[in-house]
Motif scaffolding. Structure first.
Motif, short mmCIF file in Angstrom:
data_model
loop_
_atom_site.label_atom_id
_atom_site.label_comp_id
_atom_site.label_asym_id
_atom_site.label_seq_id
_atom_site.Cartn_x
_atom_site.Cartn_y
_atom_site.Cartn_z
N ILE A 132 43.68 87.86 4.74
CA ILE A 132 44.46 89.07 4.45
C ILE A 132 43.64 90.31 4.81
CG2 ILE A 132 45.38 90.49 2.56
CD1 ILE A 132 46.33 87.81 1.30
N GLN A 133 42.37 90.32 4.43
CA GLN A 133 41.52 91.47 4.75
C GLN A 133 41.37 91.64 6.27
OE1 GLN A 133 40.69 93.82 2.59
NE2 GLN A 133 41.89 92.56 1.18
N GLU A 134 41.29 90.55 7.00
CA GLU A 134 41.17 90.64 8.46
C GLU A 134 42.47 91.19 9.08
OE1 GLU A 134 38.39 90.33 10.05
OE2 GLU A 134 39.24 90.68 12.04
N ILE A 135 43.61 90.76 8.54
CA ILE A 135 44.89 91.28 9.03
C ILE A 135 44.95 92.79 8.78
CG2 ILE A 135 47.40 91.28 8.65
CD1 ILE A 135 47.08 88.23 7.98
N ILE A 136 44.58 93.21 7.59
CA ILE A 136 44.58 94.64 7.24
C ILE A 136 43.67 95.41 8.19
CG2 ILE A 136 43.84 96.29 5.48
CD1 ILE A 136 44.88 94.19 3.40
N LYS A 137 42.49 94.84 8.47
CA LYS A 137 41.53 95.49 9.38
C LYS A 137 42.09 95.56 10.81
CE LYS A 137 36.96 94.72 11.32
NZ LYS A 137 35.82 93.77 11.35
N GLN A 138 42.59 94.44 11.31
CA GLN A 138 43.07 94.39 12.70
C GLN A 138 44.29 95.30 12.90
OE1 GLN A 138 41.71 92.82 15.40
NE2 GLN A 138 39.99 92.28 14.06
N MET A 139 45.16 95.37 11.88
CA MET A 139 46.36 96.21 12.00
C MET A 139 46.08 97.65 11.62
SD MET A 139 49.45 93.82 10.58
CE MET A 139 50.63 95.16 10.78
N ARG A 140 44.85 97.92 11.13
CA ARG A 140 44.46 99.27 10.69
C ARG A 140 45.46 99.82 9.66
NH1 ARG A 140 43.27 100.99 16.77
NH2 ARG A 140 41.33 99.87 17.00
N ILE A 141 45.79 98.96 8.70
CA ILE A 141 46.75 99.35 7.66
C ILE A 141 46.09 100.33 6.70
CG2 ILE A 141 48.12 98.52 5.70
CD1 ILE A 141 48.45 95.85 7.23
#
Length: 111
Positions: free
Chosen positions: A99-108
Motif C-alpha cells: 500500500i505504501q509503495e502504491i501511494i508513493k508511486q502514484m504520488r497520492i
C-alpha cells in the motif's frame, strides 16, 4: 470540461476519464452521457481512479457499478481520491508495504 463516469445511480464514487489536478471541476456523467453532477477535486486524481461523490463515513462501503468494491478506513470527503490510502478491499488483504509503495508511486497526497 474534465469528466468522470458514475456507473450506477447508487454509487458513491465515479471513475475519472482524464487526469485531474487539485481544484479541477469535474463533470460527473451517467452511463447515458448525461451530466448529473459537478465535483471539485480536492487533490490530483489520475485517469481511471475513483473520486468520492459524497462525503463517505469511515466503515462505509464504497460502491462502484452497484457493487461494493471496498470499505472506507477513514472519512473521505466529496472530491477526494478513493483509493488505497483511505479504502481497503473486502476480498484481498494488501500488505502495508505494498500500500505504501502504491501511494508513493502514484504520488497520492495524504491529508
Amino acid at each position: 470540461m474534465k469528466k468522470a463516469i458514475q456507473l450506477d445511480p447508487a454509487d458513491n464514487v465515479a471513475t475519472l476519464l482524464v487526469d485531474a489536478v487539485k481544484g479541477d471541476e469535474i463533470e460527473i456523467i451517467s452511463t447515458n452521457n448525461q451530466v448529473i453532477d459537478l465535483v471539485t477535486c480536492l487533490q490530483a486524481i489520475t485517469f481511471g481512479n475513483k473520486v468520492a461523490l459524497t462525503d463517505i463515513a469511515a466503515q462505509q462501503l464504497i460502491t462502484k457499478a452497484s457493487y461494493p468494491v471496498g470499505v472506507a478506513i477513514k472519512a473521505i470527503p466529496r472530491g477526494e481520491l478513493a483509493h488505497v490510502q483511505n479504502v481497503r478491499s473486502q476480498r484481498l488483504d494488501i500488505p502495508d508495504n505494498i500500500i505504501q509503495e502504491i501511494i508513493k508511486q502514484m504520488r497520492i497526497e495524504q491529508a
